[in-house]
Enzyme design. Structure first.
Site, short mmCIF file in Angstrom:
data_model
loop_
_atom_site.label_atom_id
_atom_site.label_comp_id
_atom_site.label_asym_id
_atom_site.label_seq_id
_atom_site.Cartn_x
_atom_site.Cartn_y
_atom_site.Cartn_z
N HIS A 147 0.13 4.50 0.58
CA HIS A 147 -1.36 4.64 0.55
C HIS A 147 -1.54 5.74 1.59
CE1 HIS A 147 -2.67 2.19 -2.66
NE2 HIS A 147 -1.79 1.29 -2.69
N ASP A 190 2.12 -2.15 0.05
CA ASP A 190 2.02 -2.44 -1.36
C ASP A 190 2.32 -0.97 -2.08
OD1 ASP A 190 -0.48 -2.01 -0.50
OD2 ASP A 190 -1.46 -2.14 -2.17
N GLU A 191 2.76 -1.07 -3.42
CA GLU A 191 2.53 0.08 -4.19
C GLU A 191 3.17 1.26 -3.66
OE1 GLU A 191 -1.41 -0.89 -6.88
OE2 GLU A 191 -1.73 0.17 -5.11
N VAL A 192 4.44 0.99 -3.13
CA VAL A 192 5.30 2.02 -2.50
C VAL A 192 6.12 2.75 -3.56
CG1 VAL A 192 7.08 2.75 -1.02
CG2 VAL A 192 5.54 0.78 -0.18
#
Length: 795
Positions: free
Chosen positions: A250, A313-315
């Site tokens: 992000h 998160d969400e790498v």
């Protein structure tokens, strides 16, 4: 004239009369652990002395303000003409706070005793006094100026009861943040999780890396002194502030400001769309760790709480896989894949945090046995993930099921529980059938799975597996006239299957996610006459030792579709119900009682707390019509329709190419609450049939109000260009009301059963999601009325 005298003194507390009766029916929220009533009452008329004992100056001023704001609503209040009185309101903390900032696991229990001559609120510390104060303020709102004598003993179930506010996707000004903190205090929430960095912006002034706020914020960021002010404002109200600094993903905003820290060279531009993007910090670059150490130091100066949320998160590993430097770094450190690299990065990050006396907090993806046990994992992946985290000896929080950026029924959030365990799988023997299915979504991969239904002497039972997750027991399975229904709560929301199973080769029907119907296809894959074959991979069980590892939960208000002018409307009053789930005993479950109190809390939050959920809807509706037009027809219309629930609105915007930061959020749908409480009233009245003789009168009154509103509504829409696209929805409401009249007139008659299938298909058609992102969800209530009138389901 009533005169309240304010005295700050240290006086010993007297005794109280014993409790004589217990009432389960006080309109408070969160509901206290114990309430018992005594004879008599305490009148707020006349002279009253207020004693604040062992309470620090900041909180004394706050408590006084809260009481003054409440008591001013009663006539003849005079706080200036101080007179002595035998009647007292005493707020006593056994220990004055040495530090203003609250800490995790500080006691918050309190005892509130209301007697004829005295109100006593006692607690071990100031936090308990603050929580008890909110109960007292609610009692004054509920009972007015005469409070019944009672004793309340109360304490929270979980020590971490939070709200995440996303200030990145749409910037939230400080006044709006502070107003939500006031609401949190009223609901006894105690953690503000402040999401401050993400792909779409950087919202914190950084002296060490000024290009972050200069180039990646669009000029919308919080100055350091502003953040310190918010932290103090929250602390006075007993609320901790935990910041989130997203690392290593992000990172699009970081990429705009400092592209040399990213794994692949730029150039990069501000990210205006929503989703998961590729920029990742470069773990092989030593300057990245200098950057992180500087930022953590700056955050530590602003936020005294021991926790710092690092996202994690969400790498998307694409950049790491393409970077020669990163691949060489992985070989040097014997890191076989991107997951191992991410864990390695988090270990380095944890060491930096430890140097500033900070504990790492992050989303599910940071969970790894190589990290020390003092990290805290926040779960967005659900109860199975949280159970695994807790059983492994790590502390965790639940956010799945509390994502209130999604419009969802409050009852869905209310059923959610951080320590809830899966219902036992059915074991009955009988005729069974197993089906596989596919449910296409508007964005993202299809939802797939299998379900098994068994029909036995005890009724219809079943289990289901969604997206290769653990096997779950079904709830409320029933069948009538060829239609089979069953439901469960999933990560998407309350999930209800309504299926026709007469053709083994073609599954027909729909799946309701909240109020929104989705199509389904599939086929039968097995049948049998006795017990179905056992299936593996059931939900993990939380062991007894691990229960204390679950600290509580957090509601989340991600801001893709949230802006300041509808923030309160999206949060309140349903946040009171989530607060109750995290505060009150798990046995507090009655949903009808919850909704009754939720309405009262909506009124209370508007009238006394200063929240703007009602005003935001009114102002929003006024913006859609000509100046000085009467918006009451629009308000009545809003009772019968709702936002499409789950992430349906997000997905519709994605399909239309409008899933970005510049999308307008000033249409009718943006001024609707998450749930119509009038529809809750209608549904509850239908559920009371036939036991309650007044229920049909309630139903008729609601439907008559909608019917009588239609002419004025259509006239308003005809003169309001902003409402023009809603005219077909209003027309369909007229059709629906015509069907409801037919159902009521023919209720329990043979002719209605003959027409039931045709009426049901018409109701299903009326319930389809509209391009305006709304659902005529009143059609779902009318379908339940149809079910009642054609006869009971076969269980």
């Amino acid at each position: 004239m009533r005169i309240v005298t304010i005295l700050f003194m240290l006086i010993a507390l007297g005794g109280v009369s014993p409790a004589k009766a217990v009432s389960p029916d006080v309109e408070l929220m969160p509901y206290p652990s114990q309430i018992s009533f005594d004879e008599g009452d305490f009148s707020l008329q006349g002279n009253i002395n207020l004693s604040l004992e062992n309470i620090s100056a900041h909180r004394s001023r706050y408590i006084l303000e809260q009481l003054e704001n409440t008591l001013q609503h009663y006539p003849a209040v005079n706080l200036d003409n101080a007179q002595s009185s035998q009647r007292m309101i005493r707020l006593h903390s056994e220990k004055r706070a040495e530090h203003l900032v609250p800490q995790l696991n500080q006691a918050e229990d309190y005892r509130l005793v209301i007697a004829a001559q005295e109100i006593q609120l006692t607690a071990a510390n100031e936090l308990g006094v603050l929580r008890g104060l909110q109960t007292l303020l609610q009692l004054i709102y509920v009972y007015g100026d005469t409070l019944p004598a009672m004793t309340i003993e109360d304490s929270p179930r979980f020590p971490w009861r939070g709200l995440l506010i996303d200030s990145v996707r749409h910037f939230i000004p400080l006044d709006d943040i502070k107003r939500q903190i006031e609401g949190m205090a009223a609901a006894k929430l105690n953690v503000l999780h402040w999401h401050l960095t993400d792909d779409q912006g950087w919202r914190v002034e950084s002296p060490g890396y000024p290009k972050l706020h200069e180039l990646a914020s669009d000029g919308q960021y919080y100055r350091r002194e502003q953040i310190k002010d918010v932290v103090e404002f929250a602390a006075i109200r007993g609320i901790r502030v935990v910041p989130e600094l997203d690392l290593p993903g992000h990172a699009s905003a970081i990429a705009v400001a400092y592209p040399e820290l990213i794994s692949l060279p730029g150039p990069y531009q501000m990210q205006r769309h929503w989703g998961v993007f590729e920029p990742l910090l470069d773990p092989s670059n030593p300057e990245v760790y200098v950057f992180i150490r500087t930022l953590v130091g700056e955050f530590a100066e602003l936020f005294p709480d021991p926790f710092l949320h690092i996202g994690g998160d969400e790498v998307n590993p694409s950049q790491w896989q393409q970077s020669e430097d990163v691949q060489a770094y992985m070989q040097e450190h014997n890191l076989p894949d991107s997951h191992a690299l991410h864990t390695h990065f988090n270990r380095n990050l944890q060491q930096i945090l430890s140097g500033f006396d900070k504990r790492m907090m992050g989303w599910d993806e940071i969970f790894h046995p190589d990290l020390p046990k003092d990290i805290l994992v926040q779960s967005w992946r659900g109860l199975d993930s949280l159970t695994e985290i807790a059983n492994s000896g790590y502390q965790g929080l639940l956010s799945t099921g509390f994502y209130i950026d999604q419009p969802q029924p409050t009852a869905y959030h209310y059923r959610n529980d951080p320590t809830k365990q899966a219902r036992p799988l059915p074991s009955a023997e009988g005729k069974w059938q197993r089906w596989q299915f596919t449910m296409p979504r508007l964005k993202g991969s299809d939802v797939t799975g299998e379900f098994t239904l068994t029909e036995s002497d005890s009724g219809l039972q079943g289990s289901i597996r969604l997206n290769n997750q653990s096997l779950r027991a079904l709830r409320l399975a029933e069948r009538d006239a060829g239609l089979t229904r069953f439901e469960l709560d999933s990560w998407m929301g309350p999930t209800r299957f309504e299926l026709y199973l007469n053709d083994p080769q073609e599954l027909k029907g729909r799946v309701l996610i909240g109020n929104t119907p989705y199509g389904i296809s599939g086929r039968q894959i097995a049948t049998g006459e006795s017990k179905p074959p056992a299936e593996s991979e059931t939900s993990p069980v939380l062991n007894s030792e691990a229960r204390n590892n679950i600290l509580g939960g957090e509601a989340t208000i991600w801001a893709e579709l949230v802006v300041p002018h509808n923030l309160d409307l999206r949060l309140w009053p349903r946040l009171f119900a989530i607060a109750e789930r995290l505060w009150s005993e798990p046995t507090v479950q009655d949903q009808q009682f919850m909704y009754r109190r939720l309405k009262r809390m909506g009124e209370y939050a508007h009238a006394r707390v200063g929240l703007l959920h009602r005003r935001q809807q009114q102002t929003g509706f006024e913006s859609l019509v000509a100046e000085k037009e009467d918006i009451r027809p629009l308000q009545v219309f809003s009772e019968a329709v709702e936002q499409a629930q789950y992430y349906t609105r997000h997905h519709l915007k994605y399909q239309a190419g409008n899933y970005h930061q510049q999308e307008r959020l000033d249409r009718f749908v943006d001024f609707l609450p998450a749930e119509s409480l009038a529809l809750v009233d209608l549904s509850q009245a239908i559920q009371k049939l036939p036991e309650d003789e007044t229920a049909m009168a309630e139903i008729n009154a609601i439907l008559k109000r909608w019917q009588q509103n239609l002419p004025a509504l259509k006239a308003l829409m005809a003169t309001s260009p902003a409402l023009e696209t809603l005219q077909p929805v209003a027309d369909d409401l007229g059709v629906l009301l015509g069907l409801s009249e037919q159902i009521r007139k023919q209720c329990h008659q043979a002719g209605l059963r003959t027409e039931a299938a045709k009426i049901r298909q018409r109701l299903w058609s009326l319930a389809e999601v509209r391009p305006q992102e709304v659902v005529l969800s009143s059609s779902l209530a009318i379908e339940s009325l149809l079910d009642y009138c054609v006869g009971p389901m076969t269980h």
